[in-house]
Design a protein around this motif. Structure first.
Motif, PDB file in Angstrom:
ATOM      1  N   ASN A 240       6.743  -8.163   6.665  1.00  0.00           N
ATOM      2  CA  ASN A 240       6.057  -6.913   6.360  1.00  0.00           C
ATOM      3  C   ASN A 240       6.970  -5.758   6.719  1.00  0.00           C
ATOM      4  O   ASN A 240       7.558  -5.729   7.802  1.00  0.00           O
ATOM      5  CB  ASN A 240       4.744  -6.814   7.134  1.00  0.00           C
TER       6      ASN A 240
ATOM      7  N   THR B 280       0.845  -1.187   0.000  1.00  0.00           N
ATOM      8  CA  THR B 280       0.000   0.000   0.000  1.00  0.00           C
ATOM      9  C   THR B 280       0.884   1.242   0.000  1.00  0.00           C
ATOM     10  O   THR B 280       2.027   1.202   0.448  1.00  0.00           O
ATOM     11  CB  THR B 280      -0.922   0.062   1.244  1.00  0.00           C
ATOM     12  N   SER B 281       0.334   2.339  -0.493  1.00  0.00           N
ATOM     13  CA  SER B 281       0.955   3.663  -0.410  1.00  0.00           C
ATOM     14  C   SER B 281      -0.168   4.676  -0.255  1.00  0.00           C
ATOM     15  O   SER B 281      -1.259   4.492  -0.807  1.00  0.00           O
ATOM     16  CB  SER B 281       1.745   4.004  -1.671  1.00  0.00           C
TER      17      SER B 281
ATOM     18  N   ASN C  49       3.872   7.347   2.760  1.00  0.00           N
ATOM     19  CA  ASN C  49       3.821   6.182   3.648  1.00  0.00           C
ATOM     20  C   ASN C  49       3.618   4.932   2.800  1.00  0.00           C
ATOM     21  O   ASN C  49       2.711   4.889   1.966  1.00  0.00           O
ATOM     22  CB  ASN C  49       2.673   6.320   4.647  1.00  0.00           C
ATOM     23  N   HIS C  50       4.459   3.933   3.030  1.00  0.00           N
ATOM     24  CA  HIS C  50       4.405   2.716   2.219  1.00  0.00           C
ATOM     25  C   HIS C  50       4.423   1.488   3.129  1.00  0.00           C
ATOM     26  O   HIS C  50       5.044   1.496   4.188  1.00  0.00           O
ATOM     27  CB  HIS C  50       5.615   2.628   1.284  1.00  0.00           C
ATOM     28  N   SER C  51       3.772   0.454   2.655  1.00  0.00           N
ATOM     29  CA  SER C  51       3.806  -0.831   3.343  1.00  0.00           C
ATOM     30  C   SER C  51       3.931  -1.925   2.292  1.00  0.00           C
ATOM     31  O   SER C  51       3.192  -1.919   1.303  1.00  0.00           O
ATOM     32  CB  SER C  51       2.515  -1.020   4.155  1.00  0.00           C
TER      33      SER C  51
ATOM     34  N   ALA D  55       7.207  -1.427   6.719  1.00  0.00           N
ATOM     35  CA  ALA D  55       6.489  -0.155   6.607  1.00  0.00           C
ATOM     36  C   ALA D  55       7.494   0.983   6.651  1.00  0.00           C
ATOM     37  O   ALA D  55       8.348   1.039   7.537  1.00  0.00           O
ATOM     38  CB  ALA D  55       5.483  -0.021   7.742  1.00  0.00           C
ATOM     39  N   ASP D  56       7.396   1.891   5.686  1.00  0.00           N
ATOM     40  CA  ASP D  56       8.214   3.096   5.635  1.00  0.00           C
ATOM     41  C   ASP D  56       7.267   4.264   5.875  1.00  0.00           C
ATOM     42  O   ASP D  56       6.451   4.606   5.012  1.00  0.00           O
ATOM     43  CB  ASP D  56       8.892   3.213   4.270  1.00  0.00           C
ATOM     44  N   ILE D  57       7.348   4.865   7.053  1.00  0.00           N
ATOM     45  CA  ILE D  57       6.389   5.873   7.481  1.00  0.00           C
ATOM     46  C   ILE D  57       7.042   7.252   7.443  1.00  0.00           C
ATOM     47  O   ILE D  57       8.129   7.451   8.003  1.00  0.00           O
ATOM     48  CB  ILE D  57       5.894   5.564   8.904  1.00  0.00           C
TER      49      ILE D  57
ATOM     50  N   SER E  14      11.157   3.414  10.072  1.00  0.00           N
ATOM     51  CA  SER E  14      10.757   2.250   9.300  1.00  0.00           C
ATOM     52  C   SER E  14      10.576   1.081  10.257  1.00  0.00           C
ATOM     53  O   SER E  14      11.234   0.999  11.287  1.00  0.00           O
ATOM     54  CB  SER E  14      11.822   1.912   8.260  1.00  0.00           C
TER      55      SER E  14
END
Length: 181
Positions: free
Chosen positions: A80, A47-48, A54-56, A82-84, A89
């Motif tokens: 999983n 997702t983005s 924000n990416h997951s 996540a880059d927030i 991260s």
């Protein structure tokens, strides 16, 4: 570390399965697995947000062996990341063993089973997880399939927590591709 071990294990299983496949006189007209066959699967998600701040990303792989024509035992690994934006991260993992009963309906193979394992990583409580799973595989050719799966996982710290935790789980869904050899 566990992700590297899982990757090495899947590679070793694939190599051993390929070597064994050359020795076996398997009926190539058979659709789906038979006792003794190995199976590997792979699925991904991501997702983005609309600003791409924000990416997951997630990846799940499994390796299993058919101990009979209809029963498979295996190991599944989920990763999983996540880059927030404006944050750290995070990487989270789930490792679980599973047992599935696979119904033989020709190219369609519905299945039901149980899994148990652990959830661990950044910003999660490291804990045990267990629950039922159901899914269906469709064989596009004799050894390659697409699948959809749903898992219900509840978390617990020890066996005494299982009764209370079973009502407070969550659902996980996956769509992917798999191969038998």
């Amino acid at each position: 570390m566990i992700g590297k071990v899982f990757t090495a294990a899947v590679a070793a299983i694939a190599f051993a399965g390929a070597a064994q496949a050359q020795d076996n006189m398997r009926d190539d007209t058979r659709v789906g697995p038979a006792m003794g066959d190995w199976e590997v699967t792979l699925s991904g998600n991501g997702t983005s947000d609309n600003d791409f701040d924000n990416h997951s990303l997630g990846l799940t792989g499994s390796a299993g062996k058919y101990v009979s024509d209809n029963v498979m035992l295996g190991l599944r690994q989920s990763v999983n990341f996540a880059d927030i934006a404006n944050g750290d991260s995070q990487a989270n993992f789930a490792t679980r063993g599973f047992a599935d009963y696979v119904f033989d309906l020709g190219r369609w193979r519905p299945y039901a089973g149980l899994s148990i394992g652990a959830i661990y990583g950044d910003n999660v409580n490291d804990t045990l997880a267990a629950g039922p799973e159901v899914g269906v595989k469709y064989y596009a050719d004799n050894r390659t399939f697409v699948y959809a799966q749903a898992e219900y996982q509840f978390t617990f710290d020890d066996a005494g927590d299982v009764d209370d935790a079973a009502d407070d789980g969550q659902f996980f869904y996956g769509i992917g591709v798999g191969f038998n050899f």
